[in-house]
Design a protein around this motif. Structure first.
Motif, PDB file in Angstrom:
ATOM      1  N   TRP A 231       0.857  -1.125   0.065  1.00  0.00           N
ATOM      2  CA  TRP A 231      -0.196  -0.010  -0.006  1.00  0.00           C
ATOM      3  C   TRP A 231       0.666   1.432  -0.090  1.00  0.00           C
ATOM      4  CZ3 TRP A 231      -4.392  -1.337  -1.546  1.00  0.00           C
ATOM      5  CH2 TRP A 231      -4.980  -2.476  -1.106  1.00  0.00           C
ATOM      6  N   GLY A 290      -0.773   9.729   9.093  1.00  0.00           N
ATOM      7  CA  GLY A 290      -0.341   8.364   8.154  1.00  0.00           C
ATOM      8  C   GLY A 290       0.052   7.414   9.390  1.00  0.00           C
ATOM      9  N   GLY A 292       0.693   3.093  10.316  1.00  0.00           N
ATOM     10  CA  GLY A 292       0.982   1.564   9.962  1.00  0.00           C
ATOM     11  C   GLY A 292       1.185   0.704  11.115  1.00  0.00           C
ATOM     12  N   THR A 303      -5.190   0.111  15.355  1.00  0.00           N
ATOM     13  CA  THR A 303      -5.072   1.399  14.390  1.00  0.00           C
ATOM     14  C   THR A 303      -6.255   2.274  14.882  1.00  0.00           C
ATOM     15  OG1 THR A 303      -4.079   0.088  12.696  1.00  0.00           O
ATOM     16  CG2 THR A 303      -4.936   2.372  12.302  1.00  0.00           C
ATOM     17  N   LEU A 325      -6.814  12.093   6.903  1.00  0.00           N
ATOM     18  CA  LEU A 325      -6.245  10.889   6.252  1.00  0.00           C
ATOM     19  C   LEU A 325      -6.688  10.305   5.171  1.00  0.00           C
ATOM     20  CD1 LEU A 325      -8.049   8.086   7.243  1.00  0.00           C
ATOM     21  CD2 LEU A 325      -7.357   8.763   9.441  1.00  0.00           C
ATOM     22  N   CYS A 327      -6.500   6.976   2.099  1.00  0.00           N
ATOM     23  CA  CYS A 327      -5.993   5.453   2.135  1.00  0.00           C
ATOM     24  C   CYS A 327      -6.413   5.127   0.348  1.00  0.00           C
ATOM     25  CB  CYS A 327      -6.162   4.754   3.052  1.00  0.00           C
ATOM     26  SG  CYS A 327      -8.058   4.095   2.749  1.00  0.00           S
ATOM     27  N   LYS A 328      -5.514   4.209  -0.102  1.00  0.00           N
ATOM     28  CA  LYS A 328      -5.883   3.685  -1.385  1.00  0.00           C
ATOM     29  C   LYS A 328      -7.348   3.057  -1.431  1.00  0.00           C
ATOM     30  CE  LYS A 328      -1.396   3.444  -3.068  1.00  0.00           C
ATOM     31  NZ  LYS A 328      -0.019   2.429  -3.497  1.00  0.00           N
ATOM     32  N   ASN A 331      -7.399  -0.632  -0.061  1.00  0.00           N
ATOM     33  CA  ASN A 331      -6.996  -0.807   1.391  1.00  0.00           C
ATOM     34  C   ASN A 331      -8.178  -0.741   2.401  1.00  0.00           C
ATOM     35  OD1 ASN A 331      -5.376  -1.109   3.678  1.00  0.00           O
ATOM     36  ND2 ASN A 331      -4.033   0.536   3.362  1.00  0.00           N
ATOM     37  N   SER A 334      -7.437  -0.317   6.307  1.00  0.00           N
ATOM     38  CA  SER A 334      -7.089   1.045   6.534  1.00  0.00           C
ATOM     39  C   SER A 334      -8.439   1.989   6.580  1.00  0.00           C
ATOM     40  CB  SER A 334      -6.034   1.620   5.772  1.00  0.00           C
ATOM     41  OG  SER A 334      -5.514   2.926   5.891  1.00  0.00           O
ATOM     42  N   ALA A 335      -9.282   1.540   5.682  1.00  0.00           N
ATOM     43  CA  ALA A 335     -10.533   2.485   5.892  1.00  0.00           C
ATOM     44  C   ALA A 335     -11.504   2.051   7.125  1.00  0.00           C
ATOM     45  CB  ALA A 335     -11.339   2.104   4.297  1.00  0.00           C
ATOM     46  N   GLU A 363      -7.777   7.465  -4.184  1.00  0.00           N
ATOM     47  CA  GLU A 363      -7.580   7.715  -2.720  1.00  0.00           C
ATOM     48  C   GLU A 363      -9.058   7.686  -2.092  1.00  0.00           C
ATOM     49  OE1 GLU A 363      -5.112  10.622   0.285  1.00  0.00           O
ATOM     50  OE2 GLU A 363      -5.908  11.615  -1.382  1.00  0.00           O
TER      51      GLU A 363
END
Length: 373
Positions: A231, A290, A292, A303, A325, A327-328, A331, A334-335, A363
């Motif tokens: 990612w 950001g 991770g 997270t 923020l 995210c791709k 992902n 992450s979402a 994004e």
């Protein structure tokens, strides 16, 4: 005894509110040796270890004043006369480039850390120097030495640069230096830090705290695991040297830059589980995030918990009005974490985020606004 700009250094004593900056005396050697017996004094000072009585005698008999090249001062507490530290104004060499510039160095005994003595002594020497013809004074410290950098800012010295391989460290090592400076025309006021003191903060499951120099293995592992690379924007691996540099600079960045590195930890063990990065950009009061998490800590809600802790701190303790923020689009994890932490999906920007293979992904954009008072 030599003088400098018409000022005779022999017997010269400077006073401030709580401190006296006076010449070293032979009787100070025992107190110096006692101070230097604490190993913490040697973390950022290139001094012998163990520190002997002979070493202490050498320090208190330095001839900088006699040569007119340095104003070496013992720092003593006014009320008790007790030795609490050292401060030096290193003067420019005659005929050298930048002939009206100088440098200040200092140390304070461990027992007196946190009392503002280094800042007070530095301001005293700076006022003396500017009052006697200097146009520029600098302070240099090791990049990870956050306490010394904070002293420079409180004394009115603004951050200028990192000077690579320009400072002698312990054992003959050569270190990068953070450079701060004041000029004679600068206001005699503290320089504001970029970020307020953070935490640590915890919800009992996750703790978020500032990244320190020893956290580089977490930064290295987070940057190079398969999911992070999938990612991320590039297929280049972060090296150990780069991770060490980022961790070593994190404290300085919090003081002087728009970036703030935080560590996500397992509250039960203290183990580093991932990272959060904060970055100021664009409109005032807006911060981009950001994040991770290491593979072994995924699927446990770390997270989302870390984001919620961060948001609570930001809206309680700072003037931040909006957190953002992205995210791709693919992902999903992450979402989900963003939504679980209370962020609202606000849109989708087509073809914005680079993939390791050179293509671009959409994004997903999320935001969280300071709640009404």
């Amino acid at each position: 005894m030599a003088d400098w700009n018409g000022v005779e250094f022999e017997g010269l004593v400077l006073h401030s509110g709580r401190l006296t900056l006076r010449p070293w005396q032979p009787g100070d050697a025992a107190a110096v040796q006692a101070v230097m017996a604490d190993e913490r004094m040697h973390r950022h000072l290139p001094l012998p270890w163990p520190y002997s009585a002979e070493d202490a005698r050498g320090l208190v008999t330095e001839q900088g004043r006699a040569a007119g090249s340095r104003l070496d001062c013992a720092i003593a507490e006014n009320t008790s006369g007790r030795l609490v530290g050292s401060a030096t104004l290193q003067l420019p060499s005659p005929g050298a480039g930048g002939a009206d510039s100088a440098e200040i160095g200092y140390w304070v005994a461990v027992a007196d850390w946190g009392r503002g003595f280094a800042t007070e002594a530095t301001r005293t020497l700076a006022r003396f120097g500017f009052g006697n013809g200097l146009i520029r004074i600098r302070i240099r410290c090791e990049v990870p030495h956050v306490a010394s950098a904070a002293v420079a800012l409180r004394a009115g010295f603004g951050f200028e640069s990192i000077s690579r391989a320009s400072l002698r460290g312990t054992g003959g090592s050569v270190l990068d230096a953070a450079v701060f400076a004041r000029t004679a025309t600068d206001p005699d006021e503290p320089v504001a830090v970029s970020w307020p003191v953070f935490g640590p903060v915890s919800d009992g499951v996750v703790t978020v705290r500032p990244v320190g120099p020893h956290d580089w293995p977490v930064l290295l592992a987070e940057a190079n695991n398969d999911a992070a690379r999938q990612w991320g924007f590039s297929d280049e691996r972060v090296t150990e040297a780069q991770a060490r540099d980022r961790a070593g600079r994190a404290g300085l960045d919090r003081l002087v830059s728009g970036q703030n590195w935080l560590l996500i930890c397992d509250a039960a063990t203290g183990a580093g589980a991932g990272i959060l990065t904060l970055r100021r950009f664009g409109p005032p009061g807006v911060v981009a995030i950001g994040y991770g998490v290491l593979p072994e800590f995924r699927g446990r809600g770390f997270t989302a918990r870390a984001l919620a802790l961060l948001a609570g701190w930001a809206f309680r303790r700072t003037q931040i009005v909006r957190l953002e923020l992205g995210c791709k689009a693919g992902n999903v994890a992450s979402a989900r974490a963003a939504l679980a932490a209370g962020f609202v999906q606000e849109g989708r920007r087509a073809g914005r985020l680079r993939n390791p293979d050179g293509s671009y992904s959409d994004e997903l954009v999320f935001g969280l606004v300071r709640p009404p008072a």
